[in-house]
Write an enzyme that holds these catalytic residues in place. Structure first.
Site, PDB file in Angstrom:
ATOM      1  N   CYS A  16     -78.519  32.226 -26.547  1.00 17.92           N
ATOM      2  CA  CYS A  16     -77.525  33.213 -26.135  1.00 17.92           C
ATOM      3  C   CYS A  16     -76.532  32.437 -25.285  1.00 17.92           C
ATOM      4  O   CYS A  16     -76.852  32.063 -24.158  1.00 17.92           O
ATOM      5  CB  CYS A  16     -78.135  34.355 -25.334  1.00 17.92           C
ATOM      6  SG  CYS A  16     -76.839  35.464 -24.746  1.00 17.92           S
ATOM      7  N   CYS A  28     -75.482  34.570 -21.964  1.00 12.31           N
ATOM      8  CA  CYS A  28     -76.418  34.869 -20.871  1.00 12.31           C
ATOM      9  C   CYS A  28     -77.830  34.500 -21.303  1.00 12.31           C
ATOM     10  O   CYS A  28     -78.149  33.328 -21.383  1.00 12.31           O
ATOM     11  CB  CYS A  28     -76.305  36.316 -20.439  1.00 12.31           C
ATOM     12  SG  CYS A  28     -76.176  37.511 -21.783  1.00 12.31           S
ATOM     13  N   SER A  29     -78.675  35.468 -21.578  1.00 11.83           N
ATOM     14  CA  SER A  29     -80.072  35.132 -21.840  1.00 11.83           C
ATOM     15  C   SER A  29     -80.713  36.119 -22.808  1.00 11.83           C
ATOM     16  O   SER A  29     -81.913  36.359 -22.732  1.00 11.83           O
ATOM     17  CB  SER A  29     -80.847  35.137 -20.522  1.00 11.83           C
ATOM     18  OG  SER A  29     -80.686  36.398 -19.894  1.00 11.83           O
ATOM     19  N   CYS A  30     -79.923  36.698 -23.721  1.00 15.80           N
ATOM     20  CA  CYS A  30     -80.472  37.682 -24.651  1.00 15.80           C
ATOM     21  C   CYS A  30     -81.619  37.065 -25.450  1.00 15.80           C
ATOM     22  O   CYS A  30     -81.509  35.942 -25.942  1.00 15.80           O
ATOM     23  CB  CYS A  30     -79.380  38.189 -25.587  1.00 15.80           C
ATOM     24  SG  CYS A  30     -78.044  38.985 -24.679  1.00 15.80           S
TER      25      CYS A  30
HETATM   26 FE    FE Z   1     -77.260  37.262 -23.581  1.00 17.48          FE
END
Ligand code: FE
Length: 197
Positions: free
Chosen positions: A92, A95-97
């Site tokens: 991602c 961010c951190s999906c």
């Molecule tokens: Fe994300």
């Protein structure tokens, strides 16, 4: 970031929008009850059941849900399949999906800026950092998770596992092999290798 989250949380609690006990239950669920073993079960099923594999290709969300794995961050699942020609890696960049229902919470490196930026520019170099060297002719596809779609890599079934049942196969499936930064374990390699903190 930590301070901002704490500040935001205390405001939400003060105003009565969230219940701290409910937050604790959520965090505990994803930290201790849901983890990459769910994803490993999905992969092992796909390796042993061609109709399930087809279903994953057509509608991964529904196929995964049929094993009981659904919910937050897993509403729109897409399974990307490794082949001898193509290796898939998930990131991602924003961010951190991450697909929580099948993999649990993301590892620290998945959320870190160096992985998120470098894997797009130099996927082969990043994979080498993970100890994964692919043949030069293998194409590497990088999938950038969006605000909604969560990807799960379906690694190739390791050679030498003919006749293995689903549970035994699932033990070979590492978390990193479902992100694309690793491969499944080889038969006989032992179940401790291949995991990163
Ligand atoms: Fe994300």
């Amino acid at each position: 970031m930590d301070l901002r989250v704490r500040a935001l949380e205390s405001i939400l609690v003060e105003k009565g929008y969230v219940d701290p006990a409910a937050l604790d239950v959520l965090v505990d669920t994803y930290e201790t009850k849901i983890g990459p073993r769910n994803g490993a079960r999905v992969v092992a099923r796909a390796w042993t059941d061609p109709s399930f594999r087809d279903w994953l290709r057509r509608d991964a969300t529904a196929a995964i849900d049929s094993l009981g794995y659904s919910g937050r961050q897993g509403e729109h699942m897409v399974v990307v399949e490794n082949t001898p020609d193509t290796h898939n890696v998930v990131v991602c960049t924003l961010c951190s999906c991450y697909p929580w229902p099948v993999l649990g919470l993301p590892p620290v490196w998945y959320k870190a800026a160096p992985y998120r930026s470098r894997v797009v520019l130099d996927p082969r170099g990043v994979l080498a950092d993970f100890g994964l060297s692919l043949p030069p002719q293998t194409r590497i596809r990088v999938w950038d998770s969006t605000a909604e779609i969560r990807y799960l890599v379906l690694p190739m079934r390791p050679a030498g596992t003919d006749g293995w049942d689903e549970a035994r196969l699932a033990d070979l499936v590492t978390r990193d092999s479902m992100i694309g930064t690793g491969l499944p374990l080889s038969p006989g390699a032992g179940a401790t290798a291949g995991a990163r903190p």
